[in-house]
Design a protein around this motif. Sequence first.
Motif, PDB file in Angstrom:
ATOM      1  N   ARG A 206       0.835  -1.201   0.000  1.00 24.02           N
ATOM      2  CA  ARG A 206       0.000   0.000   0.000  1.00 24.02           C
ATOM      3  C   ARG A 206       0.872   1.253   0.000  1.00 24.02           C
ATOM      4  O   ARG A 206       0.600   2.216  -0.720  1.00 24.02           O
ATOM      5  N   PHE A 211      -0.801  -0.793  -4.174  1.00 19.34           N
ATOM      6  CA  PHE A 211      -2.152  -1.060  -3.674  1.00 19.34           C
ATOM      7  C   PHE A 211      -3.177  -0.245  -4.473  1.00 19.34           C
ATOM      8  O   PHE A 211      -4.198  -0.754  -4.872  1.00 19.34           O
ATOM      9  N   GLN A 212      -2.853   1.018  -4.725  1.00 15.43           N
ATOM     10  CA  GLN A 212      -3.772   1.855  -5.475  1.00 15.43           C
ATOM     11  C   GLN A 212      -3.925   1.346  -6.905  1.00 15.43           C
ATOM     12  O   GLN A 212      -5.009   1.370  -7.477  1.00 15.43           O
TER      13      GLN A 212
END
Length: 215
Positions: A206, A211-212
Motif C-alpha cells: 500500500r 495497492f492503489q
Amino acid sequence: MSESLLHRCPVVPVVVIHDAAHALPLGEALLAGGITVAEITLRTAAGIGAIEALATALPELHVGAGSVLVAEHVDQVVDAGARFVVSPGLSVAVLARAQARGVAALPGVATSSELMTAVGLGVTEVKFFPAGLLGGPAAIRALAAPFTSMTFMPSGGVSADNMADYLAIPAVPAVSGSWMVDPGLLAEGRWDEVTARSAAAIRAARGSGAFQRVV
C-alpha cells in the motif's frame, strides 16, 4: 490472459508445504493478513493435496500451483482445484494446456528473447525469475521499456526489505516471495506470525503505491 492475475493481490506467497494438513490454517492465516492469492508449489508431495484442501474449504482464496513444469502437471493441479499455474520458465505446452483447461498461466522469463516469445503467444503477464540474480528492479525497468504491454511479477530474491523497490515500478503490480510463509513457520504452526508478516507485506505494498494500482 483475459483476466489479470497480477492485479488481484500485490503480494503472492510462494508456499512450499510438507504436510497438507497445514493447508487450511495457512490459508486462514493468509486471508487474515489481507493476502487473497497463494501459489502452492509442486516441490513437495503435499502440494496437490494442499491445493485441493484450500480450493474446497476457502474459495475466497485464489489458489494456484507453482513449479508447473510439464503439461501433465496442469491437468493434475486443475483437477485439484488450482485456478492458475506458475512456471519457472516458458513452456509452450504448459501454456497451451492451461488455455485448454481455462486457467491463467504465468510463465517464467529471464531474457528479452523469452519475452518476445511470450508476446508472440499472446501472454501479457510473466514471472521474472530469478529476479535478484537477473539484476533486480533495474533489469525489469530496462525490459519494460520495449515491452510496453507486459507486466511482471518478480520472484526469487524478493524480500520484505526490497519488495517496495519492485512495486514502485509501474510494470510490476505484484511480487512473489516466501518470507511470510517460511517452511519453519508452517512446521511449527505459527499461524499468527504468518498473519503478521502477511499484513506487514500488504501495508508495504500500500505504501509503495501498488495497492492503489491493484484496487
